[in-house]
Design an enzyme around this catalytic site. Structure first.
Site, PDB file in Angstrom:
ATOM      1  N   ASP A  54      43.005  18.774   6.183  1.00  0.00           N
ATOM      2  CA  ASP A  54      43.237  19.127   4.807  1.00  0.00           C
ATOM      3  C   ASP A  54      44.602  19.653   4.578  1.00  0.00           C
ATOM      4  OD1 ASP A  54      40.849  18.384   3.690  1.00  0.00           O
ATOM      5  OD2 ASP A  54      39.685  20.572   3.780  1.00  0.00           O
ATOM      6  N   PRO A  67      40.519  39.346 -11.570  1.00  0.00           N
ATOM      7  CA  PRO A  67      41.788  38.818 -11.753  1.00  0.00           C
ATOM      8  C   PRO A  67      42.716  39.866 -10.995  1.00  0.00           C
ATOM      9  CG  PRO A  67      40.565  38.848 -13.695  1.00  0.00           C
ATOM     10  CD  PRO A  67      39.811  39.627 -12.904  1.00  0.00           C
ATOM     11  N   ARG A  94      32.690  24.373   3.759  1.00  0.00           N
ATOM     12  CA  ARG A  94      33.366  23.153   4.075  1.00  0.00           C
ATOM     13  C   ARG A  94      34.015  23.230   5.530  1.00  0.00           C
ATOM     14  NH1 ARG A  94      37.966  20.911   3.106  1.00  0.00           N
ATOM     15  NH2 ARG A  94      37.172  19.117   2.324  1.00  0.00           N
TER      16      ARG A  94
HETATM   17  C1  9WO Z   1      37.211  40.689 -20.614  1.00  0.00           C
HETATM   18  C2  9WO Z   1      37.776  41.238 -21.630  1.00  0.00           C
HETATM   19  C3  9WO Z   1      37.341  41.187 -23.169  1.00  0.00           C
HETATM   20  C4  9WO Z   1      38.072  41.989 -23.970  1.00  0.00           C
HETATM   21  C5  9WO Z   1      39.281  42.278 -23.485  1.00  0.00           C
HETATM   22  C6  9WO Z   1      40.117  42.413 -22.351  1.00  0.00           C
HETATM   23  C7  9WO Z   1      39.066  41.679 -21.331  1.00  0.00           C
HETATM   24  N1  9WO Z   1      39.192  41.503 -20.189  1.00  0.00           N
HETATM   25  C8  9WO Z   1      38.154  40.824 -19.622  1.00  0.00           C
HETATM   26  C9  9WO Z   1      38.093  40.457 -18.286  1.00  0.00           C
HETATM   27  O1  9WO Z   1      38.910  40.540 -17.576  1.00  0.00           O
HETATM   28  N2  9WO Z   1      36.864  40.140 -17.715  1.00  0.00           N
HETATM   29  C10 9WO Z   1      36.472  39.987 -16.686  1.00  0.00           C
HETATM   30  C11 9WO Z   1      35.663  38.793 -16.542  1.00  0.00           C
HETATM   31  C12 9WO Z   1      36.076  40.926 -15.695  1.00  0.00           C
HETATM   32  C13 9WO Z   1      35.594  40.524 -14.364  1.00  0.00           C
HETATM   33  C14 9WO Z   1      34.953  39.376 -14.220  1.00  0.00           C
HETATM   34  N3  9WO Z   1      35.582  38.210 -15.017  1.00  0.00           N
HETATM   35  C15 9WO Z   1      36.417  37.711 -14.670  1.00  0.00           C
HETATM   36  C16 9WO Z   1      36.785  37.153 -13.398  1.00  0.00           C
HETATM   37  N4  9WO Z   1      37.490  36.679 -15.339  1.00  0.00           N
HETATM   38  N5  9WO Z   1      38.219  36.391 -14.454  1.00  0.00           N
HETATM   39  C17 9WO Z   1      37.696  36.521 -13.323  1.00  0.00           C
HETATM   40  C18 9WO Z   1      38.625  35.872 -12.156  1.00  0.00           C
HETATM   41  C19 9WO Z   1      38.069  36.204 -10.810  1.00  0.00           C
HETATM   42  C20 9WO Z   1      38.720  35.689  -9.553  1.00  0.00           C
HETATM   43  N6  9WO Z   1      39.899  34.958  -9.892  1.00  0.00           N
HETATM   44  C21 9WO Z   1      40.525  34.788 -11.075  1.00  0.00           C
HETATM   45  C22 9WO Z   1      39.780  35.343 -12.251  1.00  0.00           C
END
Ligand code: 9WO
Length: 253
Positions: free
Chosen positions: A174, A94, A159
């Site tokens: 696209d 994120p 793709r």
């Molecule tokens: C887990 C968590 C648990 C308790 C309190 C806070 C917390 N934060 C997270 C967290 O951000 N976990 C992530 C899970 C760690 C990196 C991998 N994960 C992830 C990647 N979630 N969302 C993404 C992601 C990747 C790319 N684009 C959007 C979302």
């Protein structure tokens, strides 16, 4: 050839990409390759643990650096064995830079990508500092892990490989290729619940059909994603047409 290594605790998730659809055909035709690497295979813990409690306390667990470092080094060795040089290491998170079509185009210049999928609360920062070249986000939301974003990235790249799409034009036409949203699409039956197909699409006049489709792309983008218009590759004529059609007044008016 586009070469991927994915470091993930859930390799079985990736059959969604390797066994189905356009991407599945690209793998079968050896237009792209995927190596799945489970960091548990590089754990020095008898229970194959790869996470531990965060220093400083707080919720969740953190993925440890040593198993991931060994997994990334192994992926790099495999890339050398496969004759693909200098893989880029991408961490899906994120906190990453936004994945856009232009970034997909840029990443498509690489022959090899190593994708690192986090789980738990994240990965030890020291691993990210030393081993990751680029952090990427597919949107401002937190998921359970990086696997689905990794598959989104892989699909967007696969793709675009030459001759992967059944019809070359569909890749070119696209959405976002010209910076605009896509036009509406219609197929048989000609009437569906009282709704009919725009006559121009049945006219056989290809110039008129092409003009209608571009006009629809412009109007749809103006209506749903006006933010895209600023950077879209539009001719002055098309910009003027859109202004007149949508009743926008010139700033000098
Ligand atoms: C887990 C968590 C648990 C308790 C309190 C806070 C917390 N934060 C997270 C967290 O951000 N976990 C992530 C899970 C760690 C990196 C991998 N994960 C992830 C990647 N979630 N969302 C993404 C992601 C990747 C790319 N684009 C959007 C979302």
């Amino acid at each position: 050839m586009l070469w991927f290594a994915v470091i993930t605790l859930f390799p079985e998730m990736f059959t969604a990409l390797s066994d189905h659809g356009i991407s599945g055909r690209a793998f079968r035709q050896d237009k792209t390759r995927l190596t799945l690497i489970n960091p548990r295979d590089f754990s020095d813990d008898p229970n194959r643990r790869v996470d531990d409690r965060p220093f400083g306390g707080g919720p969740g667990m953190v993925m440890q650096a040593p198993p991931l470092a060994r997994a990334i080094r192994h992926a790099r060795d495999l890339a050398v064995q496969d004759g693909v040089d200098d893989p880029l290491v991408i961490y899906l998170s994120p906190q990453g830079r936004e994945l856009t079509e232009s970034r997909v185009v840029t990443l498509g210049q690489h022959k090899a990508l190593i994708l690192l999928c986090g789980r738990y609360e994240g990965i030890d920062e020291r691993l990210l500092d030393r081993y990751v070249d680029l952090e990427l986000s597919i949107g401002d939301y937190v998921l359970s892990g990086g696997e689905l974003p990794a598959m989104v990235l892989m699909d967007s790249l696969i793709r675009r490989l030459p001759s992967v799409m059944g019809d070359e034009r569909s890749a070119q036409e696209d959405s976002f290729v010209d910076g605009l949203l896509d036009c509406p699409h219609y197929t048989r039956p000609e009437e569906f619940e009282g709704m009919v197909v725009p006559e121009v699409l049945k006219s056989g006049h290809h110039a008129a059909i092409e003009r209608w489709r571009l006009e629809q792309k412009l109007l749809r983008t103006h209506e749903k994603r006006p933010d895209l218009l600023e950077h879209a590759q539009l001719s002055p004529q098309h910009r003027q047409w859109l202004k007149e059609r949508t009743g926008q007044r010139n700033s000098s008016d």
